[in-house]
Write a protein that holds these residues in place. Structure first.
Motif, PDB file in Angstrom:
ATOM      1  N   VAL A 568       0.844  -1.190   0.000  1.00  0.00           N
ATOM      2  CA  VAL A 568       0.000   0.000   0.000  1.00  0.00           C
ATOM      3  C   VAL A 568       0.878   1.238   0.000  1.00  0.00           C
ATOM      4  CG1 VAL A 568      -1.872  -1.166   1.192  1.00  0.00           C
ATOM      5  CG2 VAL A 568      -0.136  -0.002   2.515  1.00  0.00           C
ATOM      6  N   ARG A 569       0.231   2.365  -0.307  1.00  0.00           N
ATOM      7  CA  ARG A 569       0.934   3.642  -0.317  1.00  0.00           C
ATOM      8  C   ARG A 569       0.892   4.287   1.063  1.00  0.00           C
ATOM      9  NH1 ARG A 569       1.767   6.458  -5.070  1.00  0.00           N
ATOM     10  NH2 ARG A 569       1.368   8.379  -3.898  1.00  0.00           N
ATOM     11  N   VAL A 570       1.845   5.143   1.294  1.00  0.00           N
ATOM     12  CA  VAL A 570       1.854   5.940   2.514  1.00  0.00           C
ATOM     13  C   VAL A 570       0.614   6.841   2.524  1.00  0.00           C
ATOM     14  CG1 VAL A 570       3.055   7.779   3.746  1.00  0.00           C
ATOM     15  CG2 VAL A 570       4.362   5.896   2.751  1.00  0.00           C
ATOM     16  N   GLY A 571      -0.051   6.884   3.676  1.00  0.00           N
ATOM     17  CA  GLY A 571      -1.237   7.725   3.825  1.00  0.00           C
ATOM     18  C   GLY A 571      -2.543   7.018   3.545  1.00  0.00           C
ATOM     19  N   ASP A 572      -2.479   5.805   2.995  1.00  0.00           N
ATOM     20  CA  ASP A 572      -3.715   5.066   2.732  1.00  0.00           C
ATOM     21  C   ASP A 572      -4.233   4.428   4.023  1.00  0.00           C
ATOM     22  OD1 ASP A 572      -3.547   5.768   0.123  1.00  0.00           O
ATOM     23  OD2 ASP A 572      -2.932   3.797  -0.620  1.00  0.00           O
ATOM     24  N   ASP A 573      -5.535   4.165   4.016  1.00  0.00           N
ATOM     25  CA  ASP A 573      -6.157   3.396   5.099  1.00  0.00           C
ATOM     26  C   ASP A 573      -6.290   1.951   4.647  1.00  0.00           C
ATOM     27  OD1 ASP A 573      -8.478   5.777   6.618  1.00  0.00           O
ATOM     28  OD2 ASP A 573      -6.301   5.722   6.470  1.00  0.00           O
ATOM     29  N   VAL A 574      -5.911   1.007   5.503  1.00  0.00           N
ATOM     30  CA  VAL A 574      -5.880  -0.410   5.140  1.00  0.00           C
ATOM     31  C   VAL A 574      -6.657  -1.213   6.179  1.00  0.00           C
ATOM     32  CG1 VAL A 574      -4.436  -2.380   4.548  1.00  0.00           C
ATOM     33  CG2 VAL A 574      -3.599  -0.065   4.128  1.00  0.00           C
ATOM     34  N   ASN A 642       1.643  -9.835   5.388  1.00  0.00           N
ATOM     35  CA  ASN A 642       2.942  -9.197   5.174  1.00  0.00           C
ATOM     36  C   ASN A 642       2.669  -7.871   4.465  1.00  0.00           C
ATOM     37  OD1 ASN A 642       5.588  -8.559   4.889  1.00  0.00           O
ATOM     38  ND2 ASN A 642       6.138 -10.332   3.623  1.00  0.00           N
ATOM     39  N   VAL A 643       2.663  -6.778   5.243  1.00  0.00           N
ATOM     40  CA  VAL A 643       2.257  -5.469   4.742  1.00  0.00           C
ATOM     41  C   VAL A 643       3.489  -4.637   4.425  1.00  0.00           C
ATOM     42  CG1 VAL A 643       0.961  -3.370   5.264  1.00  0.00           C
ATOM     43  CG2 VAL A 643       0.127  -5.574   6.071  1.00  0.00           C
ATOM     44  N   THR A 644       3.536  -4.124   3.186  1.00  0.00           N
ATOM     45  CA  THR A 644       4.603  -3.225   2.747  1.00  0.00           C
ATOM     46  C   THR A 644       3.997  -1.863   2.455  1.00  0.00           C
ATOM     47  OG1 THR A 644       5.820  -5.085   1.763  1.00  0.00           O
ATOM     48  CG2 THR A 644       6.413  -2.847   1.049  1.00  0.00           C
ATOM     49  N   ILE A 645       4.481  -0.832   3.137  1.00  0.00           N
ATOM     50  CA  ILE A 645       3.969   0.530   2.969  1.00  0.00           C
ATOM     51  C   ILE A 645       5.074   1.353   2.329  1.00  0.00           C
ATOM     52  CG2 ILE A 645       3.016   2.542   4.138  1.00  0.00           C
ATOM     53  CD1 ILE A 645       2.101   0.671   6.363  1.00  0.00           C
ATOM     54  N   SER A 646       4.828   1.861   1.121  1.00  0.00           N
ATOM     55  CA  SER A 646       5.843   2.561   0.341  1.00  0.00           C
ATOM     56  C   SER A 646       5.272   3.865  -0.204  1.00  0.00           C
ATOM     57  CB  SER A 646       6.340   1.678  -0.817  1.00  0.00           C
ATOM     58  OG  SER A 646       7.267   2.384  -1.629  1.00  0.00           O
ATOM     59  N   PRO A 647       6.096   4.923  -0.305  1.00  0.00           N
ATOM     60  CA  PRO A 647       5.562   6.201  -0.824  1.00  0.00           C
ATOM     61  C   PRO A 647       5.479   6.269  -2.338  1.00  0.00           C
ATOM     62  CG  PRO A 647       7.863   6.456  -0.193  1.00  0.00           C
ATOM     63  CD  PRO A 647       7.491   5.045   0.191  1.00  0.00           C
ATOM     64  N   ASP A 648       6.122   5.373  -3.085  1.00  0.00           N
ATOM     65  CA  ASP A 648       6.196   5.500  -4.534  1.00  0.00           C
ATOM     66  C   ASP A 648       5.481   4.379  -5.277  1.00  0.00           C
ATOM     67  OD1 ASP A 648       7.824   3.519  -3.695  1.00  0.00           O
ATOM     68  OD2 ASP A 648       9.622   4.199  -4.781  1.00  0.00           O
ATOM     69  N   PRO A 666      -7.872   7.664  -1.484  1.00  0.00           N
ATOM     70  CA  PRO A 666      -6.788   8.547  -1.941  1.00  0.00           C
ATOM     71  C   PRO A 666      -6.026   9.161  -0.782  1.00  0.00           C
ATOM     72  CG  PRO A 666      -8.785   8.929  -3.194  1.00  0.00           C
ATOM     73  CD  PRO A 666      -9.149   7.990  -2.077  1.00  0.00           C
ATOM     74  N   SER A 667      -4.751   9.477  -1.036  1.00  0.00           N
ATOM     75  CA  SER A 667      -3.878  10.013   0.005  1.00  0.00           C
ATOM     76  C   SER A 667      -4.215  11.455   0.293  1.00  0.00           C
ATOM     77  CB  SER A 667      -2.415   9.897  -0.435  1.00  0.00           C
ATOM     78  OG  SER A 667      -1.583  10.554   0.470  1.00  0.00           O
ATOM     79  N   THR A 668      -3.817  11.923   1.487  1.00  0.00           N
ATOM     80  CA  THR A 668      -4.045  13.313   1.870  1.00  0.00           C
ATOM     81  C   THR A 668      -3.059  14.250   1.187  1.00  0.00           C
ATOM     82  OG1 THR A 668      -2.630  12.967   3.792  1.00  0.00           O
ATOM     83  CG2 THR A 668      -4.993  12.671   4.087  1.00  0.00           C
ATOM     84  N   GLU A 669      -2.178  13.723   0.312  1.00  0.00           N
ATOM     85  CA  GLU A 669      -1.255  14.592  -0.390  1.00  0.00           C
ATOM     86  C   GLU A 669      -1.972  15.458  -1.426  1.00  0.00           C
ATOM     87  OE1 GLU A 669       2.509  11.497  -0.150  1.00  0.00           O
ATOM     88  OE2 GLU A 669       1.575  12.007  -2.070  1.00  0.00           O
ATOM     89  N   HIS A 670      -3.211  15.139  -1.767  1.00  0.00           N
ATOM     90  CA  HIS A 670      -3.966  15.901  -2.758  1.00  0.00           C
ATOM     91  C   HIS A 670      -5.194  16.475  -2.084  1.00  0.00           C
ATOM     92  CE1 HIS A 670      -1.381  14.120  -5.816  1.00  0.00           C
ATOM     93  NE2 HIS A 670      -1.567  12.968  -5.181  1.00  0.00           N
ATOM     94  N   PRO A 671      -5.064  17.619  -1.448  1.00  0.00           N
ATOM     95  CA  PRO A 671      -6.184  18.152  -0.686  1.00  0.00           C
ATOM     96  C   PRO A 671      -7.338  18.592  -1.550  1.00  0.00           C
ATOM     97  CG  PRO A 671      -4.378  19.738  -0.743  1.00  0.00           C
ATOM     98  CD  PRO A 671      -3.854  18.484  -1.363  1.00  0.00           C
ATOM     99  N   SER A 672      -7.133  18.743  -2.837  1.00  0.00           N
ATOM    100  CA  SER A 672      -8.232  19.196  -3.683  1.00  0.00           C
ATOM    101  C   SER A 672      -9.240  18.109  -3.989  1.00  0.00           C
ATOM    102  CB  SER A 672      -7.678  19.731  -5.014  1.00  0.00           C
ATOM    103  OG  SER A 672      -6.974  18.695  -5.684  1.00  0.00           O
ATOM    104  N   SER A 673      -8.885  16.860  -3.784  1.00  0.00           N
ATOM    105  CA  SER A 673      -9.799  15.764  -4.099  1.00  0.00           C
ATOM    106  C   SER A 673     -10.783  15.542  -2.973  1.00  0.00           C
ATOM    107  CB  SER A 673      -9.010  14.469  -4.352  1.00  0.00           C
ATOM    108  OG  SER A 673      -8.369  14.089  -3.170  1.00  0.00           O
TER     109      SER A 673
END
Length: 880
Positions: A568-574, A642-648, A666-673
């Motif tokens: 999963v990506r950083v900032g996601d809820d899992v 086995n959870v891998t959390i990566s930003p890219d 979606p991640s909080t990196e895009h506040p407009s969404s």
């Protein structure tokens, strides 16, 4: 006054909230309110077989140990089913329905032609080696008949059954056929008293009604024969025990109940008295069965079902009973176990007596005659020349007549219930004995509920452990009977719609060693590879089983753990799901071997029964997540992630899920969404604020609702029921001629009753209020407060009320209007839900006296016109 009502309402609200929080009306004994370990829905039942036909109300079943047939009595029919498979097409049927004439007579008696005016089979038992005997209600004219077992047909014409069978399908009833003697207990017709009878052979015996009534509105649930003459050193007789609930007769200083549970006994060899108690039992005695939790103030007085567990010796006999509360609107059940030895001890204790009919019973302290009243004929009595009951002295029989009740109550063998269920009403039960791997004998109970479930439980050290609950029917319906067959390894359950057959156990349901021993099922043991039925295994010593504790034996056995991977990506809820099969297990999560704390709002985790939620995932939360099921203090791994959390990591397309058990946003990196805004709202601080706001709003609503209810109650109390009241802040002007008659009638009254518009002018006259230059003065409007009135019958919805016309700003002496009413005196006749009323407004100035005459003239014209054509069809007398 309003403040007092408000305080009372708030006190009531707080009391209610406290009661709900404490489980009112119960304080649950946590160690007895047992939760079934496994829940199996009807779609997941294994070995499920069902029999059904056009008949209904399957309530009577007969199954014998060496028989291959299961006999079932229903409404208007009797069936002989294959005991190995009741769904087989080899079922035999005897149709026995009441005639049309008999049903008509039943309806004329006031009975229900949809439920009662049929032939419900209430008695179906073996009579001898070749015949069965059955009785039916036959539309409130009971009949009985013999059945040829081999051909499964009636071997004779039906005979009169009013002394052997109750008239109704739901009347409490129990029956035994012992050595071709028929013993029954019931209320046999509407007018008769409850009775215990022996109908055949002669002499027929029954209970006494005068001067002391032995049974007081008794409702019978079961009976049993205990052959106490076997191995008896004093030549004792066999006993028949009857179980029922009746109206209480005792006086108690601790608590009182209108109905109590009883056990009564009679001697099988009883022949009645010679002069006293002719054709009456000479051995009838009864005492109370108690099933209660005094420390919790629970007293279960309603006996619903009884199962007799016969031991190796008569003294080892146990009685299992299902008890309920006296409150009909509260669901609760308790299971108590009684030992025959304690029942016998109560019958050897002191008697109770009543000085006058209807008075309270108290313990008898006088002299007891010899031989002891109520005992059976024994070897000692035979040595004295008293070989039968007709030889007993009249003094003894007269004492029996007046002292049928014993003083000592029978307490449960464990001095408390084996089980307490607050949300379940058990209806019937059956039990069997299973030998465990530890060589101990365990009692396994099968209990049916009023909603069509079957609970399997095991008695462990005086407390029941519910192994599983099985949903037998998709639609809720009560269980009417339960039978067991160890030879067929089956349990048979009847209901209004049919009969169900299930295996006594289903060990294949448990797929691991821990799951097998956690069940604590005496039927099941772990063989090293699978969970097997203990009864089918020749070498039991190698099986793993722990009935006493349900936790040991699997330490060195391996088991499979489901393994999954998540990226999963950083900032996601899992969401990591963990499904637990046991209702008694709780989930426990670890991350790289360390326990995950999912209760702190700032921990980044949320744990629940459905899984673990990682909120706004961070890189340092990567690792191996393991879900454990904790049961009986044992942790068993269920699934690993086995959870891998990566930003890219590449972001999945909108709406696409990253996995079956992962929910991403979606991640909080895009506040407009929109997704980013949602995640921002779901942050821990915002969630905490939302919770507090929600609690505050709900609390405010409760307070507002309480105030409104208190105010409405205060207002309604001030009004008279069934009337309209008129409140006027100020009376009409003294110089106004148009209201002088009204003031003469009601000068000092602020409340008055308004009659119908069409027939009482005085009532309408009182509807005049002040109007000056088009403006309403303070208190110038009279308030019409509605009371109660019957609505006019109409299938059409009532038309909407027209709006009130605007208040005129000037006056005119003209009275000539098409509708016959002055524009300055607007009147609106409305019809709302069948109630009619008139709203009248009138100027109060003397300078507008011509309008006064216009109003009077136009009003008289309207009323004169209504004599011929009414504006509304028959307005109600209570309408205004």
């Amino acid at each position: 006054m309003l403040g007092a009502h408000f305080m009372a309402a708030m006190l009531l609200l707080l009391t209610s909230l406290c009661a709900v929080a404490n489980g009112f009306p119960f304080r649950t004994p946590l160690d007895l309110d047992v939760t079934p370990r496994v829940t199996v829905l009807s779609s997941g039942l294994e070995g499920y077989r069902r029999f059904e036909s056009s008949a209904v109300n399957y309530s009577t079943m007969l199954l014998e140990a060496d028989s291959e047939r299961l006999y079932v009595g229903a409404r208007g029919a009797v069936f002989a089913l294959n005991a190995s498979d009741i769904s087989a097409s080899s079922a035999l049927t005897i149709e026995w329905e009441a005639s049309t004439e008999q049903k008509l007579q039943c309806v004329l008696k006031g009975k229900d032609n949809k439920t009662e005016c049929f032939n419900h089979i209430r008695l179906l038992q073996r009579f001898n080696s070749t015949h069965l005997y059955m009785c039916g209600t036959h539309a409130y004219m009971p009949l009985c008949a013999y059945v040829d077992e081999k051909r499964f047909v009636m071997s004779s014409q039906p005979e009169e059954g009013k002394d052997k069978c109750p008239y109704g399908p739901t009347t409490g009833f129990t029956a035994l056929i012992i050595d071709q003697q028929i013993y029954t207990a019931s209320r046999y017709d509407f007018w008769s008293f409850p009775d215990i009878r022996r109908n055949a052979p002669s002499p027929a015996l029954k209970t006494e009604n005068a001067p002391t009534r032995w049974l007081n509105e008794a409702d019978f649930v079961g009976s049993a024969l205990v052959r106490e003459s076997l191995g008896s050193s004093d030549g004792d007789d066999d006993k028949i025990y009857f179980f029922f609930t009746e109206k209480s007769q005792e006086q108690s200083t601790t608590y009182s109940h209108s109905r109590v549970a009883r056990v009564a006994r009679i001697c099988k060899g009883d022949r009645g008295g010679h002069l006293t108690l002719q054709k009456r039992w000479t051995s009838f005695l009864k005492t109370r069965l108690t099933c209660s939790l005094p420390e919790y103030d629970f007293h279960f007085n309603m006996l619903r079902s009884v199962f007799v567990m016969h031991g190796l010796a008569p003294q080892d006999t146990l009685f299992y009973g299902i008890f309920g509360l006296e409150w009909k609107n509260v669901k609760a059940s308790a299971v108590c176990r009684f030992a025959l030895s304690e029942v016998q001890e109560a019958f050897r204790g002191p008697y109770m007596e009543s000085q006058d009919p209807g008075s309270t019973w108290k313990e008898y302290v006088g002299k007891i005659p010899e031989p002891r009243p109520g005992t059976c004929i024994t070897g000692k009595l035979r040595a004295k020349g008293m070989n039968v009951s007709t030889s007993l002295p009249d003094e003894v029989l007269d004492f029996v007549r007046r002292h049928p009740l014993m003083s000592h109550q029978v307490q449960p063998a464990d001095r408390r219930p084996l089980l307490f269920r607050r949300t379940t009403d058990y209806t019937h039960m059956a039990a069997t004995v299973v030998q465990g791997v530890d060589e101990q004998m365990y009692h396994v109970l099968y209990m049916g509920t009023d909603e069509g479930w079957l609970h399997k439980a095991v008695d462990i050290k005086g407390q029941l452990h519910i192994i599983e609950e099985l949903q037998l029917f998709e639609e809720p319906e009560p269980v009417t009977n339960v039978l067991l067959s160890t030879e067929r390894t089956s349990v048979y359950v009847s209901s209004p719609s049919g009969v169900v057959q299930l295996p006594l156990s289903n060990c294949e349901r448990y797929t691991s060693c821990y799951d097998c021993i956690f069940s604590r099922d005496p039927h099941c043991g772990w063989s090293g590879a699978e969970c097997v039925d203990v009864v089918t295994q020749s070498k039991r010593s190698s099986l793993i089983q722990d009935i006493q504790h349900g936790r040991t034996g699997c330490e060195n056995t391996g088991y499979d753990v489901v393994q999954r991977s998540r990226s999963v990506r950083v900032g996601d809820d899992v969401l990591l799901q963990c499904e637990l099969n046991s209702n008694l297990a709780t989930p426990s999560w670890t991350l790289n071997g360390s326990e995950v704390q999912g209760y702190d709002l700032n921990s980044g985790f949320r744990t629940g029964t459905d899984g673990l939620l990682i909120i706004e995932a961070r890189q340092d939360q990567s690792g191996l997540y393991t879900c454990h099921a904790v049961e009986n203090d044992i942790k068993v791994a269920i699934v690993t992630y086995n959870v891998t959390i990566s930003p890219d990591l590449p972001r999945p397309p909108p709406g696409e899920r990253t996995g079956t058990f992962i929910a991403t946003v979606p991640s909080t990196e895009h506040p407009s969404s929109d997704g980013a805004q949602s995640l921002h709202l779901l942050s821990p601080k915002n969630m905490e604020a939302m919770y507090l706001s929600l609690i505050t709003v709900l609390g405010g609503l409760c307070v507002v609702l309480t105030v409104v209810l208190a105010y409405v109650g205060f207002c309604l109390r001030a009004d008279q029921r069934g009337k309209y009241s008129l409140r006027a802040a100020a009376a009409a002007h003294p110089s106004s001629k148009r209201s002088s008659r009204c003031r003469k009638q009601h000068r000092n009254s602020a409340h008055m009753e308004l009659k119908t518009v069409s027939s009482h002018c005085n009532g309408v006259c009182n509807g005049v209020s002040k109007l000056h230059n088009g403006d309403t003065q303070d208190g110038g409007f009279l308030q019409i407060v509605p009371g109660e009135a019957q609505t006019l019958a109409s299938n059409d919805p009532p038309p909407p009320a027209p709006p009130l016309p605007p208040t005129p700003q000037h006056t005119s002496p003209e009275c000539d209007f098409p509708n016959g009413l002055s524009a300055t005196l607007p009147s609106v006749l409305r019809r709302m839900n069948g109630n009619s009323y008139v709203l009248l407004r009138q100027s109060d100035s003397e300078n507008t006296s011509p309008l006064s005459h216009c109003f009077s003239e136009e009003l008289n014209r309207i009323l004169e016109k209504r004599k011929h054509t009414q504006l509304l069809p028959r307005p109600d007398e209570s309408s205004v």
